[in-house]
Design an enzyme around this catalytic site. Structure first.
Site, PDB file in Angstrom:
ATOM      1  CD  GLU A 121      -5.825   4.900   4.862  1.00 47.82           C
ATOM      2  OE1 GLU A 121      -5.418   5.572   5.580  1.00 47.82           O
ATOM      3  OE2 GLU A 121      -5.276   3.975   4.150  1.00 47.82           O
ATOM      4  CE  LYS A 150      -3.251   2.489   7.275  1.00 47.93           C
ATOM      5  NZ  LYS A 150      -4.184   3.191   6.507  1.00 47.93           N
ATOM      6  NE  ARG A 184      -6.980   6.888   9.660  1.00 53.31           N
ATOM      7  CZ  ARG A 184      -6.401   6.590   8.471  1.00 53.31           C
ATOM      8  NH1 ARG A 184      -5.246   6.238   8.610  1.00 53.31           N
ATOM      9  NH2 ARG A 184      -6.966   7.114   7.528  1.00 53.31           N
ATOM     10  CG  ASP A 213      -5.700   0.179   3.777  1.00 50.64           C
ATOM     11  OD1 ASP A 213      -5.328  -1.008   4.461  1.00 50.64           O
ATOM     12  OD2 ASP A 213      -4.484   0.934   4.163  1.00 50.64           O
ATOM     13  CG  HIS A 241      -3.962  10.772   2.320  1.00 50.71           C
ATOM     14  ND1 HIS A 241      -4.988  10.847   3.438  1.00 50.71           N
ATOM     15  CD2 HIS A 241      -3.329   9.696   2.612  1.00 50.71           C
ATOM     16  CE1 HIS A 241      -4.773  10.067   4.211  1.00 50.71           C
ATOM     17  NE2 HIS A 241      -3.622   9.308   3.796  1.00 50.71           N
ATOM     18  CD  GLU A 289      -7.029  13.093   3.633  1.00 52.22           C
ATOM     19  OE1 GLU A 289      -6.604  14.116   2.986  1.00 52.22           O
ATOM     20  OE2 GLU A 289      -7.323  12.187   3.164  1.00 52.22           O
ATOM     21  CD  GLN A 328      -2.202   4.588  10.695  1.00 53.16           C
ATOM     22  OE1 GLN A 328      -3.802   4.798  10.678  1.00 53.16           O
ATOM     23  NE2 GLN A 328      -1.536   5.168   9.670  1.00 53.16           N
ATOM     24  CG  ASP A 384      -2.114   1.037   1.154  1.00 53.16           C
ATOM     25  OD1 ASP A 384      -2.526   1.245  -0.046  1.00 53.16           O
ATOM     26  OD2 ASP A 384      -2.423   1.408   2.017  1.00 53.16           O
ATOM     27  CD  GLU A 392      -5.723   2.960  -0.218  1.00 49.89           C
ATOM     28  OE1 GLU A 392      -4.483   2.238  -0.912  1.00 49.89           O
ATOM     29  OE2 GLU A 392      -5.377   3.144   1.128  1.00 49.89           O
ATOM     30  CB  THR A 443      -7.318  -4.681   2.720  1.00 49.64           C
ATOM     31  OG1 THR A 443      -6.111  -4.337   3.788  1.00 49.64           O
ATOM     32  CG2 THR A 443      -7.242  -3.795   1.486  1.00 49.64           C
TER      33      THR A 443
END
Length: 405
Positions: A197, A251, A235, A231, A131, A358, A238, A124, A199, A255
């Site tokens: 996420e 993570k 948080r 993904d 971002h 975000e 992480q 990834d 992607e 996925t």
């Protein structure tokens, strides 16, 4: 009123003959028999039976199409991919073949879709400047948004291929260690900051040789197609674990990928130059003299059927070809079924951000149990047509209870 023929698609159908994405399906009467199929409108064309229906066009590749996953087809290489795509196009568009092909078309609502390929390695990346800058400012408000190496190389990490799952698979909220800045010690329990996420993923077909880097101009020779990727990210887990080695348990729990892989050749009209770069890349990443490496893919993120973002993939600073070149420049080899993802796709506007971190400036709210997240996307096709990528959906289930050893 006569029943509409599956060959007659509505005008502008994004899964018409210009698209033809590949997947793996099973039917109600044979649930354990996984078959390769191609989506055409609201139907799936059973490719495992196509060599018998059209032996002259596709018989040499019959063995590839009777496999239970796409991997043998992926490994066959671009000339074979093009031959089969041409044969499928003929099968669904030439009226002379309709009697033979019609019985091979299954309505989508009558099949079950599966993970379309066996994932070898999963990488990834972190290739959206918007971002990366936004996240940097949230996590490091007193520092520059981008780390000093960001514009010199596509930053990435190796993920966990065994937890890549097909769209529709429930996502169980992970347990893990969390430590807020004000806490004296870490605690353990369900993630309270579960995120998405949005992607775009790229699926490797033809492998490469160990110690031989794959250059920018060889991208089409190795990459079979494109899919959407979510993904999922815890948080809080992480944030506590990622210094100094990066993402790990925050993570690796899940996925999600689309059930449909859109062939790279279907996206020729969506090719676009990447954004202007203010730092010249090193020669192995310099794409100024090769085919435009960006893709005009317009994404949409919905949570519980409410649109929360529309990230533009064309804004990605590093392209998939550059990611592939960087991934192999040290001599690392590609394997059939490798999946590499773009990293979160975000644009410059507030409604173009590809994750809740975000969208909420790190303040939340994040995903709640029972929330359902859906990613969709489309790209321009020939003659003004749309190419739709297969959607990715996942619903959040509560974390499992964890006892004390």
């Amino acid at each position: 009123m006569p029943e509409q023929s599956p060959f007659e698609l509505a005008e502008g159908d994004p899964f018409g003959p210009h698209n033809l994405p590949y997947g793996v399906f099973s039917t109600i009467d044979a649930p354990d028999q996984h078959r390769i199929g191609v989506r055409y409108g609201a139907h799936v064309l059973d490719l495992s039976a196509l060599p018998s229906a059209l032996p002259a066009a596709i018989h040499p590749h019959a063995e590839l199409l009777t496999a239970p996953t796409l991997n043998p087809l992926l490994a066959a290489g671009r000339p074979v991919w093009q031959q089969i795509r041409a044969a499928v196009h003929t099968a669904v568009t030439d009226p002379a073949h309709r009697d033979e092909v019609a019985p091979l078309l299954h309505p989508l609502e009558e099949v079950t879709l599966h993970l379309p390929f066996e994932v070898a390695d999963y990488v990834d990346f972190y290739s959206s400047e918007y971002h990366a800058t936004n996240v940097g400012r949230i996590f490091r408000p007193n520092d520059a948004g981008l780390p000093p190496n960001w514009k010199h190389l596509p930053i990435g990490y190796h993920g966990r291929s065994g937890t890549v799952v097909a769209t529709g698979t429930p996502v169980v909220r992970p347990n893990g260690q969390r430590k807020a800045p004000a806490d004296e010690a870490p605690t353990f329990g369900p993630s309270a900051r579960l995120d998405i996420e949005a992607e775009v993923g790229f699926v490797v077909g033809t492998p490469s040789t160990l110690h031989e880097p794959v250059g920018l101009s060889s991208f089409r020779d190795h990459v079979f197609g494109v899919c959407l990727v979510n993904d999922w990210s815890a948080r809080d887990v992480q944030a506590w674990e990622y210094v100094p080695l990066g993402p790990f348990l925050g993570k690796s729990f899940a996925t999600s990928v689309s059930a449909w892989i859109t062939p790279l050749d279907a996206l020729d009209e969506a090719r676009t130059p990447p954004p202007a770069r203010d730092v010249p890349p090193l020669p192995y990443l310099d794409d100024s003299g090769v085919e435009p490496g960006g893709f005009d893919i317009r994404m949409e993120v919905r949570i519980n059927d409410e649109v929360v973002s529309r990230p533009p993939f064309a804004s990605m600073y590093w392209t998939a070809a550059q990611q592939l070149a960087h991934m192999t420049v040290n001599g690392a080899s590609l394997r059939t079924g490798d999946l590499f993802a773009s990293g979160t796709v975000s644009g410059p506007d507030p409604d173009q951000l590809g994750c809740l971190l975000e969208l909420t400036q790190g303040k939340g709210p994040y995903l709640q149990d029972g929330d359902e997240v859906t990613l969709t996307a489309w790209a321009p096709g020939p003659g003004g047509a749309r190419i739709e990528l297969g959607e990715v959906t996942g619903r959040i289930l509560p974390a499992p209870a964890v006892g004390t050893p």
